[in-house]
Scaffold this motif. Structure first.
Motif, mmCIF file in Angstrom:
data_model
loop_
_atom_site.group_PDB
_atom_site.id
_atom_site.type_symbol
_atom_site.label_atom_id
_atom_site.label_comp_id
_atom_site.label_asym_id
_atom_site.label_seq_id
_atom_site.Cartn_x
_atom_site.Cartn_y
_atom_site.Cartn_z
ATOM 1 N N GLY A 143 -2.020 38.503 -34.557
ATOM 2 C CA GLY A 143 -1.598 38.969 -35.870
ATOM 3 C C GLY A 143 -2.615 38.666 -36.949
ATOM 4 O O GLY A 143 -2.889 39.514 -37.821
ATOM 5 N N PHE A 144 -3.196 37.476 -36.922
ATOM 6 C CA PHE A 144 -4.192 37.114 -37.930
ATOM 7 C C PHE A 144 -5.443 37.987 -37.813
ATOM 8 O O PHE A 144 -6.038 38.367 -38.825
ATOM 9 C CB PHE A 144 -4.570 35.636 -37.788
ATOM 10 C CG PHE A 144 -3.593 34.700 -38.444
ATOM 11 C CD1 PHE A 144 -2.406 35.147 -38.989
ATOM 12 C CD2 PHE A 144 -3.874 33.337 -38.529
ATOM 13 C CE1 PHE A 144 -1.513 34.268 -39.596
ATOM 14 C CE2 PHE A 144 -2.994 32.467 -39.145
ATOM 15 C CZ PHE A 144 -1.804 32.930 -39.663
ATOM 16 N N GLN A 174 3.237 31.626 -43.536
ATOM 17 C CA GLN A 174 2.770 31.833 -42.156
ATOM 18 C C GLN A 174 1.490 31.062 -41.892
ATOM 19 O O GLN A 174 1.349 30.405 -40.848
ATOM 20 C CB GLN A 174 2.551 33.314 -41.885
ATOM 21 C CG GLN A 174 2.063 33.609 -40.475
ATOM 22 C CD GLN A 174 3.019 33.119 -39.415
ATOM 23 O OE1 GLN A 174 4.175 33.541 -39.404
ATOM 24 N NE2 GLN A 174 2.567 32.249 -38.520
ATOM 25 N N ILE A 175 0.555 31.127 -42.822
ATOM 26 C CA ILE A 175 -0.696 30.379 -42.642
ATOM 27 C C ILE A 175 -0.427 28.887 -42.692
ATOM 28 O O ILE A 175 -0.953 28.116 -41.869
ATOM 29 C CB ILE A 175 -1.723 30.791 -43.718
ATOM 30 C CG1 ILE A 175 -2.093 32.269 -43.557
ATOM 31 C CG2 ILE A 175 -2.980 29.924 -43.613
ATOM 32 C CD1 ILE A 175 -2.935 32.828 -44.690
ATOM 33 N N LEU A 191 -11.114 35.438 -44.537
ATOM 34 C CA LEU A 191 -10.392 36.093 -45.630
ATOM 35 C C LEU A 191 -9.024 35.438 -45.818
ATOM 36 O O LEU A 191 -8.624 35.117 -46.946
ATOM 37 C CB LEU A 191 -10.246 37.587 -45.336
ATOM 38 C CG LEU A 191 -9.659 38.471 -46.448
ATOM 39 C CD1 LEU A 191 -10.131 39.907 -46.287
ATOM 40 C CD2 LEU A 191 -8.118 38.453 -46.422
ATOM 41 N N LEU A 192 -8.306 35.246 -44.732
ATOM 42 C CA LEU A 192 -6.989 34.622 -44.824
ATOM 43 C C LEU A 192 -7.084 33.200 -45.356
ATOM 44 O O LEU A 192 -6.249 32.769 -46.168
ATOM 45 C CB LEU A 192 -6.307 34.622 -43.453
ATOM 46 C CG LEU A 192 -5.981 35.988 -42.844
ATOM 47 C CD1 LEU A 192 -5.252 35.815 -41.520
ATOM 48 C CD2 LEU A 192 -5.157 36.839 -43.803
ATOM 49 N N VAL A 195 -7.689 33.348 -49.262
ATOM 50 C CA VAL A 195 -6.513 33.633 -50.084
ATOM 51 C C VAL A 195 -5.508 32.482 -50.002
ATOM 52 O O VAL A 195 -4.819 32.168 -50.979
ATOM 53 C CB VAL A 195 -5.843 34.976 -49.715
ATOM 54 C CG1 VAL A 195 -6.797 36.132 -49.952
ATOM 55 C CG2 VAL A 195 -5.335 34.989 -48.287
ATOM 56 N N TYR A 196 -5.464 31.816 -48.850
ATOM 57 C CA TYR A 196 -4.563 30.666 -48.715
ATOM 58 C C TYR A 196 -4.974 29.554 -49.681
ATOM 59 O O TYR A 196 -4.110 28.907 -50.295
ATOM 60 C CB TYR A 196 -4.573 30.157 -47.274
ATOM 61 C CG TYR A 196 -3.666 28.974 -47.047
ATOM 62 C CD1 TYR A 196 -2.288 29.101 -47.159
ATOM 63 C CD2 TYR A 196 -4.195 27.727 -46.715
ATOM 64 C CE1 TYR A 196 -1.449 28.015 -46.955
ATOM 65 C CE2 TYR A 196 -3.363 26.643 -46.508
ATOM 66 C CZ TYR A 196 -1.993 26.792 -46.629
ATOM 67 O OH TYR A 196 -1.161 25.710 -46.431
ATOM 68 N N LYS A 197 -6.264 29.349 -49.826
ATOM 69 C CA LYS A 197 -6.749 28.347 -50.780
ATOM 70 C C LYS A 197 -6.364 28.745 -52.206
ATOM 71 O O LYS A 197 -6.079 27.887 -53.046
ATOM 72 C CB LYS A 197 -8.262 28.190 -50.672
ATOM 73 C CG LYS A 197 -8.747 27.584 -49.360
ATOM 74 C CD LYS A 197 -8.271 26.165 -49.204
ATOM 75 C CE LYS A 197 -8.816 25.538 -47.923
ATOM 76 N NZ LYS A 197 -8.294 24.146 -47.719
#
Length: 223
Positions: A143-144, A174-175, A191-192, A195-197
């Protein structure tokens, strides 16, 4: 029951539930005060007769807003979006809106269901002890990888630009859960991770995280 204009919204939640976390973020973003009703999934409270009256599937979250009772995080988020339009969760552009739906559905259909407690317990009991971790990581990574490719064209500071929208509400928990529960290596998903940061700078997101919930264990450390 009073009507929704005078009664505080109730959210039946479990601190570690990523599905409930999505709703907590939305309520925070929209500035909606709510009453937190803890449901301990580890102790099976989701299968109590009283809770099954709210959601026959026995899952959290459940939202009670006056005469309205809703289960399923996606349905709840769409209800909140339509009834409480402050801080829109969806962009006006139809293409960008569709990308938010697609990213959200990758999480809620192709990742999260494969790692919930009932599924992991079933795999360990019927396939082999410890097999559940491999199962969960397989689906998280799949999925990631898809999300990393999908959002490459749209991401800004957040998943689909420089404003927080629906996709971000699904990605953040989710992350977080993938890192803390499954020790996933995020270096393959820059990228994920980026954005999580960015979510770590937003109080609406951080106040919704597991460790900030009233039913979280006192010794929890960002799990």
């Amino acid at each position: 029951m009073g009507d929704s204009s005078t009664s505080k919204i109730k959210l039946y939640s479990f601190y570690r539930s990523s599905c409930a976390c999505r709703v907590r973020i939305a309520l925070n973003l929209k500035g909606i005060d709510y009453e937190y009703k803890a449901v301990n999934l580890f102790q099976g409270e989701q299968f109590s007769p009283d809770f099954l009256k709210l959601n026959p599937l026995g899952y959290v979250p459940v939202l009670v807003d006056g005469e309205t009772t809703l289960a399923d995080s996606f349905a709840i988020l769409m209800y909140l979006e339509e009834k409480y339009p402050q801080y829109p969760l969806l962009p006006e552009d139809p293409n960008k809106r569709a990308i938010n739906y697609q990213a959200a559905n990758i999480v809620c259909s192709s990742i999260q269901p494969f790692q919930n407690l009932a599924v992991l317990k079933y795999i360990d009991e019927n396939v082999g002890s410890g097999e559940s971790i491999h199962w969960a990581l397989t689906h998280i990574n799949k999925g990631f990888a898809a999300l990393e490719k999908l959002l490459a064209k749209y991401a800004g500071k957040y998943a689909t630009g420089d404003e927080v929208f629906l996709a971000d509400l699904f990605l953040a928990p989710q992350i977080q859960g993938s890192i803390t529960r499954f020790n996933i290596d995020m270096t393959s998903y820059p990228l994920l991770l980026r954005v999580y940061k960015a979510y770590e700078e937003l109080s609406a997101f951080q106040d919704a995280m597991p460790e900030k919930q009233p039913d979280a264990p006192k010794d929890i450390k960002g799990e």
